[in-house]
Write an enzyme that holds these catalytic residues in place. Sequence first.
Site, PDB file in Angstrom:
ATOM      1  N   THR A   5     -47.630 -48.224  18.597  1.00  0.00           N
ATOM      2  CA  THR A   5     -47.805 -48.762  19.952  1.00  0.00           C
ATOM      3  C   THR A   5     -48.738 -47.864  20.760  1.00  0.00           C
ATOM      4  O   THR A   5     -49.697 -48.329  21.385  1.00  0.00           O
ATOM      5  CB  THR A   5     -46.442 -48.901  20.653  1.00  0.00           C
ATOM      6  N   LYS A  26     -38.042 -31.201  33.323  1.00  0.00           N
ATOM      7  CA  LYS A  26     -37.559 -30.459  34.496  1.00  0.00           C
ATOM      8  C   LYS A  26     -36.658 -31.338  35.362  1.00  0.00           C
ATOM      9  O   LYS A  26     -36.247 -30.930  36.439  1.00  0.00           O
ATOM     10  CB  LYS A  26     -38.748 -29.983  35.331  1.00  0.00           C
ATOM     11  N   ARG A  86     -43.226 -45.979  27.533  1.00  0.00           N
ATOM     12  CA  ARG A  86     -42.048 -46.166  26.674  1.00  0.00           C
ATOM     13  C   ARG A  86     -40.981 -45.188  27.137  1.00  0.00           C
ATOM     14  O   ARG A  86     -41.277 -44.012  27.383  1.00  0.00           O
ATOM     15  CB  ARG A  86     -42.380 -45.912  25.208  1.00  0.00           C
ATOM     16  N   HIS A 115     -39.577 -55.219  24.180  1.00  0.00           N
ATOM     17  CA  HIS A 115     -40.824 -54.637  23.691  1.00  0.00           C
ATOM     18  C   HIS A 115     -41.864 -55.755  23.704  1.00  0.00           C
ATOM     19  O   HIS A 115     -42.259 -56.278  22.662  1.00  0.00           O
ATOM     20  CB  HIS A 115     -40.615 -54.106  22.265  1.00  0.00           C
TER      21      HIS A 115
END
Lengths: 138, 306
Positions: free
Chosen positions: B53, B81, B102, B130
């Site tokens: 992808t 973080k 994604r 998807h």
Amino acid sequence: MNIDSIQNGIVIDHIQAGNSMSIYQLLHLDRLACSVAIIKNCKSAKMGRKDIIKIDEDFDVNLDALGFVDPNVTVSVIRDGQTVEKRKISPPERIVNVIRCNNPRCITTTEPGLDHIFHLADAARGLYRCVYCDAAKQ
Amino acid sequence: MIKHLNDIQDLSSDQIEQLIALAEDMLADRAKYQSALAHRTLATLFFEPSTRTRLSFEAAMLELGGDVIGFADPNSSSATKGESVADTIRTVACYSDIIVMRHPKEGAPIAASLRSPVPIINAGDGGHHHPTQTLADLFTIRREKGRFEGLTIGLCGDLKFGRTVHSLIHAMARYEGVRFALISPQELRAPDYILEGLRTRSNVSYEETDSLESVVPRLDILYMTRVQRERFFNEADYVRLKDSYILTLKTLADAKDSLTILHPLPRVNEIAVEVDDDPRARYFKQMYYGKIIRKALLAAMLGVAP
């Protein structure tokens, strides 16, 4: 059993017996300073048994939240001891921040500041789905 | 064209046809589009691993004359973080014209699109959707079969967490006379919300079965899927289910000569290597078509397609 009638406020009637505490919590009625009466299991010609909530203060009821929990309730607005408005509730198309998504894979479990939004997926079954992950709530 | 692509259902049938027509034109004349997205930048944000992808999107953008920035590993971004999706998107939108994303959490692209001034394309959100794989699937089916209507499609394997399956079912359920055979172990059956969608449609039918052999002779398309190890909370369940279906030449003995075998890839062992040379195996062609249809999508969403 006698409950004083209210002069100015809200009566939520025709609550399915046993549902009043859920509505009490959902509408955050515990935060109100006024008198709130919860009448459980009273006789009803139409329903057999029902619950009623009386709120002794003009109060902006979250109709969407009510429609999600119990779409058959009626909401009456009382002014000077008289019913001035009756609102029929129906299942809302969308509910925002009324319930939370329990799917651990849903983005709402980790993303701060995101509204919890559900849409009505099946009105006949009262089925709602999270707009983010499609998890069901009934 | 749509602003954001989260779910294949965001695209109308007409828009899918427009994308397929554009992809066909790009296949026929690559040079015609080589500068179509010049001076435009694609950001690829992959919070989960990807080979096809991500690379196909990046190749698509480069072939259209555009530029690519992004990360392929969330450990190299501020996500480690604790930065929110919304803040990551606000940042990246300053540096790009379109974002492909994604993310392991379901619905993350919706959260992103709420805060993004530039288009967001969902490149997979957990086990949910998807849509661009589905565009690749649809383009392949159209090229192989010439139509969508009246096909019998077997979807086999992990139908619970297989996001490509969910999106493909949504897409194919629009077409008249499509029959779905949903082949999976009990534990990996398609989610209720997918089946609900099928039950409400009169134009399609479906059956659920755990036997691949029993339905293979009737299939026009067999869509194999990998058991999604990364979606299991319990490794023991994955180990127990991972070898539920292995497609071999023996399994295909009674299949139609015209069968088309597809797989979104990567495969683990659900298709034996011996099947690769069978003319019915089209999964490698499918990933090539994936790049072409993504070119069409980028051009259309950026509004530069002729």
